[in-house]
Design an enzyme around this catalytic site. Sequence first.
Site, short mmCIF file in Angstrom:
data_model
loop_
_atom_site.label_atom_id
_atom_site.label_comp_id
_atom_site.label_asym_id
_atom_site.label_seq_id
_atom_site.Cartn_x
_atom_site.Cartn_y
_atom_site.Cartn_z
CD GLU A 84 2.57 20.19 36.10
OE1 GLU A 84 3.13 19.60 34.80
OE2 GLU A 84 3.97 20.43 36.62
CB CYS A 86 7.52 24.13 43.37
SG CYS A 86 7.75 23.31 41.55
CB CYS A 105 9.13 27.53 30.25
SG CYS A 105 10.66 28.44 30.46
CB CYS A 129 15.72 23.88 29.49
SG CYS A 129 16.48 25.63 30.14
CB CYS A 186 12.81 21.50 31.06
SG CYS A 186 11.73 22.12 32.06
N GLY A 189 7.49 28.43 33.98
CA GLY A 189 7.57 29.09 33.50
C GLY A 189 9.10 29.58 34.24
CB CYS A 240 8.74 22.28 36.63
SG CYS A 240 10.19 21.86 34.98
N1 SAH Z 1 12.48 28.86 34.52
C1 SAH Z 1 12.89 28.56 35.98
C2 SAH Z 1 12.49 27.89 36.86
C3 SAH Z 1 12.10 26.58 36.81
S1 SAH Z 1 13.01 25.40 36.26
C4 SAH Z 1 14.73 28.19 35.92
O1 SAH Z 1 14.93 27.87 34.96
O2 SAH Z 1 15.33 28.39 36.95
C5 SAH Z 1 13.78 25.17 38.56
C6 SAH Z 1 14.18 24.06 38.22
O3 SAH Z 1 14.30 22.62 38.05
C7 SAH Z 1 15.64 24.64 37.02
O4 SAH Z 1 16.34 24.94 38.07
C8 SAH Z 1 15.61 24.30 36.28
O5 SAH Z 1 17.01 23.74 35.76
C9 SAH Z 1 15.25 21.47 37.50
N2 SAH Z 1 14.65 21.17 35.93
C10 SAH Z 1 14.19 21.42 35.02
N3 SAH Z 1 14.17 19.77 34.49
C11 SAH Z 1 14.15 19.68 35.44
C12 SAH Z 1 14.51 17.90 35.73
N4 SAH Z 1 14.00 17.58 34.30
N5 SAH Z 1 15.20 17.80 36.28
C13 SAH Z 1 16.14 18.26 37.44
N6 SAH Z 1 15.22 19.45 37.55
C14 SAH Z 1 14.89 20.31 36.60
#
Ligand code: SAH
Length: 409
Positions: free
Chosen positions: A141, A154, A161, A165, A168, A222, A401
């Site tokens: 995306e 973005c 990924c 986490c 996410c 990712g 994401c």
């Molecule tokens: N892997 C990298 C980049 C992708 S995620 C990273 O973790 O930084 C980009 C951002 O979105 C990160 O700060 C991540 O923690 C956040 N993110 C992921 N899922 C989310 C959610 N459900 N709500 C808010 N932020 C989220």
Amino acid sequence: MAGIRNNGTTRPATADARPQVRPATEGWQQKLDEEGRPLLQFASPKRGKPPVHWADLSVDERKAAVIERGLPAFRAKQLSTHYFTHYTDDAAAMTDLPAAGRDELVAALLPPLLTEVRRLTTDNGDTIKFLWKLHDGALVESVLMRYPGRVTLCVSSQAGCGMNCPFCATGQAGLTRNMSAAEIVAQVVAANRVLAEGGLGGRKKGDETPDRVGNIVFMGMGEPLANYARLMSAVRTMVAPQPDGLGMSARHITVSTVGLVPAIRKLADESIPVTFALSLHAPDDTLRDELIPVNSRWKVDEALDAAREYFDKTGRRVSIEYALIKDMNDHAWRADLLAQKLLERGRGWVHVNPIPLNPTPGSIWTASDRDVQNEFVRRLNDAGIPTTLRDTRGKEIDGACGQLAAADA
Ligand code: SAH
């Protein structure tokens, strides 16, 4: 900071009385390794590689590629102008190239990389989310957003990924594969094409900003630093002056990471001063071990030390990302501990970007209450750490994401 000394492993006795919700997955199971810990996938599974594309090549390699096909070197510049300045890979539009063999040339050197599966637009038209299919069917995306005076894209750097986490959406399915440099760049080219066609609405009267992507955030699918070589190749093409690249400014490109410390150090030594963002989400290892599984490798203090080093080497102020999750990481004492840990490393080198969690409905993962968010921000600002709450764009189109790709998989 109320004089609390805290090593970050326990909750202070004076802490507020709000509950402590612990991370837990609902409706899906987190993949575990042999030791029962959340699985971390650093290496890309071996899958069919995407075709090599013009945007994967250096300027010299591009010249060699046209010469190899029996054409003079100057044709390379023409092809680059079409792709990086006019955002086209349509042979029929390239009338300055000899008609004989043009289709074959373009098919070989600029093969299609992204097929649009779906496009979702917010009601006011200022945000578009694209779902792309890659050559092997993998889905990624990107999200295009208009703000006053700038347009931000973005982008994704991997299909899926491997960082796992639990909050996410992308992490849930694991890592499908690394994206190539050209697949990363192609997202920007496609977005610029949409902009040139007037496809992104929401432009205010008198806004004279050029209608092209000026800011890039690696906050799509990712972990960009787990795909380091291709990330850097893509960034080099983004900052190369037109027509050899997209002519963007490095400071307008934000690389966001869970905290792969050796790669952060490497990034600091590149001579491309991109903006660096660390997804911290908790200042204490007890919670961060559960929220960001890679914390088992590199702890909060190590990640923050690397972030500070990034500032020292590049002079670029770093961002700390902090998704505020109700009763999980949004306690006042955590704001204080975060401020303390940042101040221990100096002043003026960092700012904090809390963002309300974008939750999947009905789970324990809920955005913090408004007053709790404001209190968290206030404490950091009062301690001297510049802190701004980020807006959540595109909620109505599953802006978090991975949500769209997950729904389609
Ligand atoms: N892997 C990298 C980049 C992708 S995620 C990273 O973790 O930084 C980009 C951002 O979105 C990160 O700060 C991540 O923690 C956040 N993110 C992921 N899922 C989310 C959610 N459900 N709500 C808010 N932020 C989220």
